[in-house]
Design an enzyme around this catalytic site. Structure first.
Site, short mmCIF file in Angstrom:
data_model
loop_
_atom_site.label_atom_id
_atom_site.label_comp_id
_atom_site.label_asym_id
_atom_site.label_seq_id
_atom_site.Cartn_x
_atom_site.Cartn_y
_atom_site.Cartn_z
N GLY A 34 -99.78 121.00 -41.53
CA GLY A 34 -98.46 121.54 -41.88
C GLY A 34 -98.55 122.80 -42.73
N GLY B 145 -97.21 115.96 -38.67
CA GLY B 145 -98.64 115.69 -38.72
C GLY B 145 -99.13 115.69 -40.14
N SER B 146 -100.42 116.01 -40.29
CA SER B 146 -101.04 115.96 -41.62
C SER B 146 -100.56 117.12 -42.48
CB SER B 146 -102.56 116.03 -41.48
OG SER B 146 -102.92 117.31 -40.99
N ARG C 287 -102.48 119.04 -44.11
CA ARG C 287 -103.39 120.16 -43.83
C ARG C 287 -102.88 120.99 -42.66
NH1 ARG C 287 -108.32 120.59 -41.11
NH2 ARG C 287 -107.75 118.67 -40.07
N GLU D 238 -92.68 117.83 -41.27
CA GLU D 238 -92.63 116.40 -41.58
C GLU D 238 -94.08 115.94 -41.64
OE1 GLU D 238 -92.91 112.61 -41.00
OE2 GLU D 238 -91.79 112.88 -39.13
N CYS E 216 -96.02 107.63 -40.53
CA CYS E 216 -95.86 108.46 -41.73
C CYS E 216 -95.25 107.63 -42.84
CB CYS E 216 -94.92 109.62 -41.46
SG CYS E 216 -95.46 110.64 -40.15
C1 UN1 Z 1 -93.37 109.00 -38.16
O1 UN1 Z 1 -94.19 108.17 -38.52
O2 UN1 Z 1 -93.70 110.20 -37.97
O3 UN1 Z 1 -89.19 105.39 -40.02
C2 UN1 Z 1 -91.97 108.69 -37.82
C3 UN1 Z 1 -90.02 105.07 -39.17
C4 UN1 Z 1 -89.81 105.54 -37.76
C5 UN1 Z 1 -90.24 106.96 -37.60
C6 UN1 Z 1 -91.57 107.30 -38.18
N1 UN1 Z 1 -88.41 105.44 -37.45
O4 UN1 Z 1 -90.99 104.37 -39.43
#
Ligand code: UN1
Length: 513
Positions: free
Chosen positions: A248, A243-244, A246, A265, A299
């Protein structure tokens, strides 16, 4: 619609759903608060869930603790066999699950299918891993002694997952944890709990068919309060949270204060570097997929484009031809490339970021509108934006979870581009497009990209499960999924065995009694 009703039925998601599951047993409905889950695609109600209470949570933890006692005694290859069966069932339900992911979260169906494929892939990976939980052996300094390392199960692993990958990230954690002999308590995002409920039904079948006890795979539907209980709970040796930054930091602090382990993550602020030697045709597809895929809510989404001045205008021109024509619409419509944002709050964050960056001096080149009218009644659809900006702008330094692509110009050597790429707080994913070996190797070198993921001639998003996934700095430092990420789910033990009739001490110490 009939399509969605069929999907829900196939996956066992009811109109009203309980608050928790210990694998075999579902619980918690009466007298609890409920949450209505609507689709960001059309605003329709999909189903409701009950929210777990602290008492529900307590019950789940106790059941998980009990299950761990027997699960840790099952051999790892046998645990792998259970994961293999889960993978088989995911294959059977791939289309339905992909549709539900798409409808509940808003990513396009192709990406929903891709997410389920990641789950299937990690199952296969974990099955192989179940026979490869290797430790080193060492030579002892003492005669007729030997040393080796073993990896043992940890106990309960808490998984807190985010709305953007409602099931894939859970599966990376859970399938590895399972072959490692751990039991899992999963709190999915309160924005996307239905895909979690669907997965739990699939796991339930496998548990029942194998006559396994309840408590191995647990699900708790809750908000930040449940997340906080997990972070502070001494009975959970490892908390894996996505998540964010903040969020984390809160989880990391709480887990750290009790000397637990956390796997974080968190946010990314991922850039693609385009040098003069980039193959532009290739790069464009990667840039657009990276920036607008999942409506900029990965992410790993591409947020910054660092372009050499000699190709800057050309790249800008090409992007400005592509962006206005991107098909934006219902994520289950096969012609759509850009679905909705998760909710109106996300739309506000998108709009606010664009306003702020323009105040800082950025130039909005295209997009930024919130769409209305036919098919866009939810107010969750936006036009992906491109902004000319400087790397040091506050908004550029931040991760806005929306489709905003910042164009940043660099001059001279690739090292200048690398410095810009590294010049943010986050360190998840990065990539360079260049056919010049000197540039690409500099990017990968120890003075190159400071991210957990560094790619050459592919984009920042869409990592394969076989590699370790995660990043440095504000991204949190955790690694999940492939490679040797499994080690964090186990405790390491060093064993020294004496097979002589003497008792020599290490370091040659003399101690005669
Ligand atoms: C995420 O956005 O938390 O690499 C995971 C990627 C995907 C996983 C993203 N396999 O974009």
């Amino acid at each position: 619609t009939k399509e969605i009703t069929d999907v829900l039925q196939q996956l066992g998601v009811k109109e009203t759903n309980p608050a928790y599951s210990t694998g075999l047993v579902w619980g918690g409905q009466e007298g609890r608060q409920t949450r209505t889950i609507t689709s960001p695609a059309d605003g329709n109600t999909i189903a409701t869930v009950s929210m777990a209470t602290p008492e529900d949570y307590e019950k789940v933890v106790q059941t998980a603790q009990e299950a761990f006692k027997s699960w840790r005694k099952v051999t790892s290859p046998k645990r792998g066999e259970i994961v293999r069966q889960i993978g088989d069932k995911l294959r059977q339900h791939k289309e339905a699950l992909g549709k539900l992911v798409s409808y509940e979260m808003g990513k396009i169906y192709q990406e929903g299918l891709g997410e389920v494929q990641e789950m299937i892939d990690i199952c296969d990976f974990a099955v192989g891993l179940s026979r490869q939980l290797h430790g080193y052996t060492m030579h002892s300094e003492r005669p007729q002694h030997r040393m080796y390392e073993q990896y043992h199960p940890l106990g309960i692993v808490g998984v807190i997952s985010a709305f953007n990958f409602p099931v894939a990230v859970w599966s990376w954690n859970t399938m590895l944890a399972a072959v490692c002999g751990d039991v899992v308590i999963w709190k999915p995002s309160e924005k996307t709990p239905l895909t979690g409920i669907a997965c739990q039904h699939i796991l339930r079948e496998v548990l029942a068919e194998n006559e396994l006890p309840e408590g191995i795979f647990n699900l708790v539907i809750g908000d930040a309060e449940i997340g906080s209980l997990m972070s502070h709970d001494k009975r959970i040796p490892l908390v894996s949270a996505t998540g964010s930054t903040r969020m984390g930091k809160k989880v990391g602090e709480a887990v750290g204060a009790r000397l637990g382990k956390s796997l974080l993550e968190l946010g990314g602020n991922n850039a693609i570097i385009l040098t003069e030697n980039a193959d532009l045709e290739m790069a464009l597809r990667a840039i657009v997929f990276g920036a607008v895929g999942t409506c900029g809510q990965r992410c790993t989404s591409t947020r910054r484009l660092i372009i050499h001045e000699n190709v800057y205008e050309q790249v800008k021109e090409r992007l400005l031809k592509i962006y206005p024509n991107l098909p934006i619409g219902h994520p289950l419509d096969s012609t759509t490339l850009v679905g909705p944002l998760i909710d109106k709050e996300a739309v506000q964050a998108f709009t606010a970021a664009l306003e702020n960056v323009q105040q800082e001096g950025g130039t909005l080149l295209t997009g930024g509108e919130v769409l209305s009218g036919d098919g866009y009644e939810t107010g969750t659809y936006v036009k992906p934006a491109i902004v000319e900006a400087q790397n040091q702008y506050e908004m550029v330094q931040e991760e806005t979870f929306a489709p905003i692509l910042y164009l940043i110009k660099y001059k001279g050597d690739v090292e200048n581009a690398i410095e810009l790429q590294n010049g943010v707080r986050q360190g998840l994913s990065s990539s360079i497009f260049s056919t010049n070996l000197l540039e690409t190797e500099a990017f990968l070198s120890h003075w190159g990209s400071d991210c957990g993921i560094a790619n050459v001639n592919i984009g920042t998003s869409g990592a394969e499960i076989g590699g370790a996934f995660g990043g440095e700095k504000d991204t949190g430092g955790g690694r999940e999924s492939g490679s040797d990420a499994w080690r964090v789910y186990m405790r390491r033990q060093t064993n020294t065995i004496n097979y002589s009739r003497e008792l020599p001490l290490a370091q040659g110490i003399r101690f005669d009694i």
